[in-house]
Design an enzyme around this catalytic site. Structure first.
Site, mmCIF file in Angstrom:
data_model
loop_
_atom_site.group_PDB
_atom_site.id
_atom_site.type_symbol
_atom_site.label_atom_id
_atom_site.label_comp_id
_atom_site.label_asym_id
_atom_site.label_seq_id
_atom_site.Cartn_x
_atom_site.Cartn_y
_atom_site.Cartn_z
ATOM 1 N N ASP A 15 0.567 -1.046 -0.006
ATOM 2 C CA ASP A 15 0.072 -0.042 -0.134
ATOM 3 C C ASP A 15 0.802 1.187 -0.054
ATOM 4 O O ASP A 15 1.980 0.987 0.465
ATOM 5 C CB ASP A 15 -1.073 0.094 1.028
ATOM 6 N N SER A 16 0.279 2.391 -0.223
ATOM 7 C CA SER A 16 1.092 3.678 -0.043
ATOM 8 C C SER A 16 1.587 3.853 1.200
ATOM 9 O O SER A 16 2.516 4.522 1.435
ATOM 10 C CB SER A 16 0.116 4.900 -0.724
ATOM 11 N N TYR A 47 -1.132 8.537 -2.680
ATOM 12 C CA TYR A 47 -1.331 8.292 -3.968
ATOM 13 C C TYR A 47 -2.567 8.898 -4.631
ATOM 14 O O TYR A 47 -2.517 9.236 -5.782
ATOM 15 C CB TYR A 47 -1.634 6.618 -4.308
ATOM 16 N N CYS A 79 -4.643 -1.632 -1.712
ATOM 17 C CA CYS A 79 -4.550 0.061 -2.032
ATOM 18 C C CYS A 79 -5.686 -0.194 -3.268
ATOM 19 O O CYS A 79 -5.290 -0.293 -4.247
ATOM 20 C CB CYS A 79 -3.350 0.234 -2.414
ATOM 21 N N ASN A 80 -6.690 0.607 -3.191
ATOM 22 C CA ASN A 80 -7.805 0.860 -4.340
ATOM 23 C C ASN A 80 -7.249 1.714 -5.206
ATOM 24 O O ASN A 80 -7.389 1.511 -6.555
ATOM 25 C CB ASN A 80 -9.046 1.445 -3.599
ATOM 26 N N CYS A 193 -11.188 2.742 0.065
ATOM 27 C CA CYS A 193 -9.889 3.131 0.288
ATOM 28 C C CYS A 193 -9.388 2.289 1.505
ATOM 29 O O CYS A 193 -10.061 2.234 2.394
ATOM 30 C CB CYS A 193 -9.671 4.555 0.431
ATOM 31 N N THR A 194 -8.286 1.685 1.257
ATOM 32 C CA THR A 194 -8.117 0.648 2.396
ATOM 33 C C THR A 194 -7.670 1.323 3.499
ATOM 34 O O THR A 194 -7.701 0.848 4.935
ATOM 35 C CB THR A 194 -6.873 -0.141 2.255
ATOM 36 N N HIS A 195 -7.213 2.855 3.770
ATOM 37 C CA HIS A 195 -7.179 3.189 4.984
ATOM 38 C C HIS A 195 -8.468 3.431 5.614
ATOM 39 O O HIS A 195 -8.382 3.749 6.871
ATOM 40 C CB HIS A 195 -6.664 4.737 4.558
HETATM 41 N N1 DGL Z 1 -4.884 3.296 0.762
HETATM 42 C C1 DGL Z 1 -4.830 3.782 -0.554
HETATM 43 C C2 DGL Z 1 -6.093 3.323 -1.174
HETATM 44 O O1 DGL Z 1 -6.826 2.253 -0.632
HETATM 45 C C3 DGL Z 1 -4.590 5.223 -0.720
HETATM 46 C C4 DGL Z 1 -3.889 6.327 0.308
HETATM 47 C C5 DGL Z 1 -3.359 7.571 -0.704
HETATM 48 O O2 DGL Z 1 -3.847 8.201 -1.006
HETATM 49 O O3 DGL Z 1 -2.070 7.003 -0.650
HETATM 50 O O4 DGL Z 1 -6.654 4.016 -2.051
#
Ligand code: DGL
Length: 268
Positions: A15-16, A47, A79-80, A193-195
């Site tokens: 992931d980022s 990202y 990470c989506n 978004c996985t966050h």
């Molecule tokens: N965790 C990332 C996702 O699932 C995005 C986080 C980022 O913007 O870096 O999209």
């Protein structure tokens, strides 16, 4: 074919930042014995605010290096944003099986009673044709309202470093959906978004406890378990995280990672 995989070969989650931990949590439930490397591109985060070309270049470059160095049995792009932009491209260049992260629009469409679904993601994710296609395939006849909530990425990162994010961040994310025409009818919110599952409790408060949340973590973990069926797992050393950037000595971060079974942080 599966039995030839080295038992100590890891599953690599990428992931980022720390968002992929929401996927790792589900992977631990399905595959408790699997050796895991958790890779975070802190130097490239967020990202969601980058162009498609920037995200694709980082993801393909880093995954190529990581695959060569650690020989994972499978890579999960947890990470989506990275998946919706670069999954196809990375699959073309790497021989390692790759599992991506897809916004959970299909289960959301099955759950909604009102027919109005909210979707929170990064700015880059919500503009992807990938999401348009999922909407057309699984949510035609429903209303899908999208909102970019990049602040939630920072909020999750802060929370996992021991901080307390400002509640106004979650209010703004909720209102970003609820204030749209038809937004008051939203009964299911896709955390694309996985966050975001890492701050689901805070989001639940901001939505007044009135919506259900859905994310892709369990589905991804089931897919990983399916693709590694019949393989043996032998964790020979503690699982570790590999990161870009310079946050590897942060004690609060180490403490959070330890809760997910990650014992140390290396820098790539
Ligand atoms: N965790 C990332 C996702 O699932 C995005 C986080 C980022 O913007 O870096 O999209």
């Amino acid at each position: 074919m599966n039995v030839t995989v080295d038992a100590s070969s890891p599953v690599l989650l990428f992931d980022s930042g720390l968002g992929g931990l929401s996927v790792l949590r589900a992977v631990r439930q399905h595959l408790p014995g699997a050796p895991v490397i958790y890779a975070a591109d802190f130097a490239g985060m967020p990202y969601g605010e980058k162009t498609e070309a920037q995200v694709a270049a980082r993801v393909a470059g880093l995954l190529g290096r990581l695959a060569e160095r650690f020989h994972p049995r499978l890579i999960c792009i947890a990470c989506n944003t990275a998946s919706t932009i670069a999954l196809g491209m990375v699959r073309e260049v790497l021989e390692t099986p790759i599992v991506g992260t897809v916004p959970a629009i299909k289960p959301a469409a099955a759950m909604t009673q009102t027919g109005t679904i909210g979707l929170l993601g990064t700015a880059a994710t919500i503009r992807q044709a990938y999401v348009d296609n999922l909407e057309a395939e699984f949510a035609s006849g429903k209303r899908l309202l999208r909102h970019a909530a990049p602040e939630l990425v920072d909020a999750a990162e802060l929370k996992l470093r021991g901080g307390t994010p400002d509640p106004a961040i979650f209010e703004r994310a909720a209102q970003g959906l609820l204030q749209q025409p038809g937004g008051a009818d939203i009964d299911v919110v896709v955390l694309a978004c996985t966050h975001f599952p890492l701050v689901q409790e805070e989001l639940d408060k901001a939505f007044g406890g009135k919506v259900q949340f859905v994310d892709g973590a369990q589905g991804i973990a089931r897919r990983i378990a399916y693709l590694t069926q019949g393989q043996s797992f032998d964790r020979q050393d503690e699982d570790f995280s590999i990161v870009t950037g310079d946050d590897q000595d942060n004690p609060a971060l180490l403490e959070s990672l330890a809760r997910y079974g990650i014992g140390r942080i290396l820098r790539i």
